[in-house]
Design an enzyme around this catalytic site. Sequence first.
Site, mmCIF file in Angstrom:
data_model
loop_
_atom_site.group_PDB
_atom_site.id
_atom_site.type_symbol
_atom_site.label_atom_id
_atom_site.label_comp_id
_atom_site.label_asym_id
_atom_site.label_seq_id
_atom_site.Cartn_x
_atom_site.Cartn_y
_atom_site.Cartn_z
ATOM 1 N N ASP A 1 -57.187 5.098 -46.583
ATOM 2 C CA ASP A 1 -55.891 5.741 -46.403
ATOM 3 C C ASP A 1 -55.052 4.953 -45.388
ATOM 4 O O ASP A 1 -55.469 4.781 -44.247
ATOM 5 C CB ASP A 1 -56.137 7.183 -45.909
ATOM 6 C CG ASP A 1 -55.039 8.133 -46.313
ATOM 7 O OD1 ASP A 1 -53.863 7.807 -46.069
ATOM 8 O OD2 ASP A 1 -55.359 9.215 -46.853
ATOM 9 N N THR B 1 -49.769 10.030 -49.619
ATOM 10 C CA THR B 1 -51.201 10.076 -49.920
ATOM 11 C C THR B 1 -51.522 10.611 -51.316
ATOM 12 O O THR B 1 -52.330 10.035 -52.045
ATOM 13 C CB THR B 1 -51.908 10.940 -48.864
ATOM 14 O OG1 THR B 1 -51.748 10.285 -47.607
ATOM 15 C CG2 THR B 1 -53.375 11.126 -49.170
ATOM 16 N N ASN C 1 -46.658 14.509 -51.603
ATOM 17 C CA ASN C 1 -47.677 15.430 -51.094
ATOM 18 C C ASN C 1 -47.220 16.871 -51.325
ATOM 19 O O ASN C 1 -47.998 17.729 -51.716
ATOM 20 C CB ASN C 1 -47.901 15.220 -49.591
ATOM 21 C CG ASN C 1 -48.682 13.962 -49.288
ATOM 22 O OD1 ASN C 1 -49.269 13.351 -50.185
ATOM 23 N ND2 ASN C 1 -48.688 13.556 -48.029
ATOM 24 N N LYS D 1 -59.770 14.118 -46.864
ATOM 25 C CA LYS D 1 -58.635 14.975 -47.230
ATOM 26 C C LYS D 1 -58.851 15.579 -48.617
ATOM 27 O O LYS D 1 -59.245 14.851 -49.545
ATOM 28 C CB LYS D 1 -57.342 14.147 -47.293
ATOM 29 C CG LYS D 1 -56.915 13.561 -45.974
ATOM 30 C CD LYS D 1 -55.593 12.825 -46.159
ATOM 31 C CE LYS D 1 -55.196 12.129 -44.874
ATOM 32 N NZ LYS D 1 -53.957 11.347 -45.046
ATOM 33 N N ASP D 2 -58.486 16.841 -48.782
ATOM 34 C CA ASP D 2 -58.656 17.484 -50.089
ATOM 35 C C ASP D 2 -57.855 16.751 -51.170
ATOM 36 O O ASP D 2 -58.370 16.449 -52.255
ATOM 37 C CB ASP D 2 -58.311 18.986 -50.036
ATOM 38 C CG ASP D 2 -56.934 19.322 -49.480
ATOM 39 O OD1 ASP D 2 -56.095 18.412 -49.308
ATOM 40 O OD2 ASP D 2 -56.692 20.526 -49.215
ATOM 41 N N ASP E 1 -55.582 6.473 -41.585
ATOM 42 C CA ASP E 1 -54.285 7.150 -41.710
ATOM 43 C C ASP E 1 -54.011 8.021 -40.492
ATOM 44 O O ASP E 1 -52.903 8.013 -39.944
ATOM 45 C CB ASP E 1 -54.266 8.000 -42.981
ATOM 46 C CG ASP E 1 -52.889 8.592 -43.229
ATOM 47 O OD1 ASP E 1 -51.954 7.808 -43.504
ATOM 48 O OD2 ASP E 1 -52.731 9.821 -43.132
ATOM 49 N N HIS F 1 -50.865 7.379 -37.886
ATOM 50 C CA HIS F 1 -49.859 8.400 -37.562
ATOM 51 C C HIS F 1 -49.865 8.761 -36.073
ATOM 52 O O HIS F 1 -48.827 8.996 -35.479
ATOM 53 C CB HIS F 1 -50.131 9.683 -38.349
ATOM 54 C CG HIS F 1 -49.760 9.594 -39.800
ATOM 55 N ND1 HIS F 1 -48.493 9.270 -40.223
ATOM 56 C CD2 HIS F 1 -50.483 9.811 -40.923
ATOM 57 C CE1 HIS F 1 -48.461 9.291 -41.552
ATOM 58 N NE2 HIS F 1 -49.655 9.597 -42.002
ATOM 59 N N HIS G 1 -51.389 3.829 -49.854
ATOM 60 C CA HIS G 1 -50.066 3.389 -49.404
ATOM 61 C C HIS G 1 -50.300 2.505 -48.194
ATOM 62 O O HIS G 1 -51.418 2.453 -47.673
ATOM 63 C CB HIS G 1 -49.162 4.573 -49.015
ATOM 64 C CG HIS G 1 -49.839 5.552 -48.091
ATOM 65 N ND1 HIS G 1 -50.043 5.293 -46.756
ATOM 66 C CD2 HIS G 1 -50.416 6.759 -48.321
ATOM 67 C CE1 HIS G 1 -50.691 6.305 -46.208
ATOM 68 N NE2 HIS G 1 -50.949 7.201 -47.142
HETATM 69 ZN ZN ZN Z 1 -52.409 8.522 -47.167
#
Ligand code: ZN
Length: 549
Positions: A38, A77, A98, A165-166, A294, A298, A340
């Site tokens: 990610d 994502t 998203n 992440k789901d 990711d 962030h 991404h």
């Molecule tokens: Zn992502």
Amino acid sequence: MRTTWISLATLALVTSTPIMAEPAPPPKPKLIVAIAVDQLSSDLFNEYRSSFTGGLKRLAQGVVFPSGYQGHAATETCPGHSTILTGSRPSRTGVIANDWMDPKLERKDRSGKPTYDVYCAEAPGPVGSAASPIKVSAGFLKVPTLGDRMKAASNATKVVSVSGKDRAAVMMGGHKADLTLWWDGKAFATYQGREGDIPTAVAGVNAKAQSMIDKPSAIKVPAQCESRNRALALTDKLSVGTLKPRAAKDATKWRATPEFDAVALDVALAAQSALRLGKNDGTDLLAVSFSGPDYVGHTYGTAGVEQCVQIAALDATLDRLFKALDASKIPYVVVLTADHGGHDAPERNDVQALPAAQRVDVKLIAATVGADVAKQLGLEGNALIGRAAAGDIYLSAKVPADKRKAALDLTASIYRAHPQIEAVFTKEEIAATPSPTRPVDDWSLIERARASFDPERSGDLQVMLKRYVTPIPSSALGYIATHGSPWDYDRRVPILFWWRGIAGFEQPNGVETVDIMPTLASLTGLTVPQFEIDGRCLDLVAGAQTNCP
Ligand code: ZN
């Protein structure tokens, strides 16, 4: 005599050249391992490539596409993961963001406030209160994944998808995966009603994760990251760029550490072992998405010591994965890419030779623009819904029919007049644009928007910020840096293929992440009709032979 002399010389030349095996496709694999990292931009891959010693080094010696593209505009994502194993762009997967909005569907969010948000990986229908949290689902994904296609072709195939992440686990696993696991904030969990599918060994990993979270942790800076170890002040109280210890029980910050990816791998290996992936009668699929980079990008930006440490740890984590597979003697093929790219915080860009970087003006937030439009046109309430400052912008369903065109025109003109705006496209303009067929690195901005477009889910306007404008208004809001733009720092990702014995090569020209699925399908002998997808099979054999149909 003369002929003989030439023949002897030729013979000498031939015998002094080492005999290389003709490059060939791999034997049909028993296991496909599809890895997403990610936010692993091509920029990050290139920055750290010379320092890899583990799994990433192995992959970088296979077939390397340093300019893979998530070609679409909304580089988030969920859309990004939806392209990797479907062979299709978001315009076809239906996963355009998203979160998108349904102006006719007002619901309460978890804090009880009205919302029009629709989450890409929720079950369609009424949800979203504290009493009734979202139900995770692949229902919004309009196409089958590679795993869905493999399972349709063979009853023997097993498919497992694992992520921090789901939305990542769901979009790579698809509709029919045997096991889909994601971190739900407390543990690796699965779909409601399918909890019985979780292997016992995963419960053991969950307990280990909890004990990691409960303890404080401090990470030592490895030598190769020391040059990036310097504080960047964002506000009077906040700085990033030096590794600070994580407080005990801080599960949110824990996701932005190497431990999070290491635990995701433990879960993947536990699931692989429990479902005997690679040892069943067909070809199996293990999809893993590592979310740690990711959260690091962030929280701390992309160019600090934090991401250097995270990528070095990922290199070691991937090494552990490949060594476990090597030891099991399973013939496997690996692909690694990203959902991404990413862009650093403007405050660091500002001191690292990119003073043009800036944060978005709060005046561009939809609620603010919409209030202005309503006031100018004498409308009740707000003309726009949502809080986005760019991307899909939606007109409120409460704007009366005879005022909608005027409201849209005025909204577009307010955005266009702002110096941070690059382009504004209407839904009609995007719908009238053909799906791009040119090389992905040459797509125009409206072609990038077209690849992100769904007539039912997309906004009334597509607003694009200028290059280097971060769509987070303040660094004091939590996340300091992000992705999601139509610019190449967010679109370009590495695509790496590896199998034992592969004759590696590098193809620097642009290819797309939608090319991955038909390429993997070719290696398993699966037929995928071209009209059902956007990607093409990549010929990974550097010679006369080919893996492609
Ligand atoms: Zn992502």
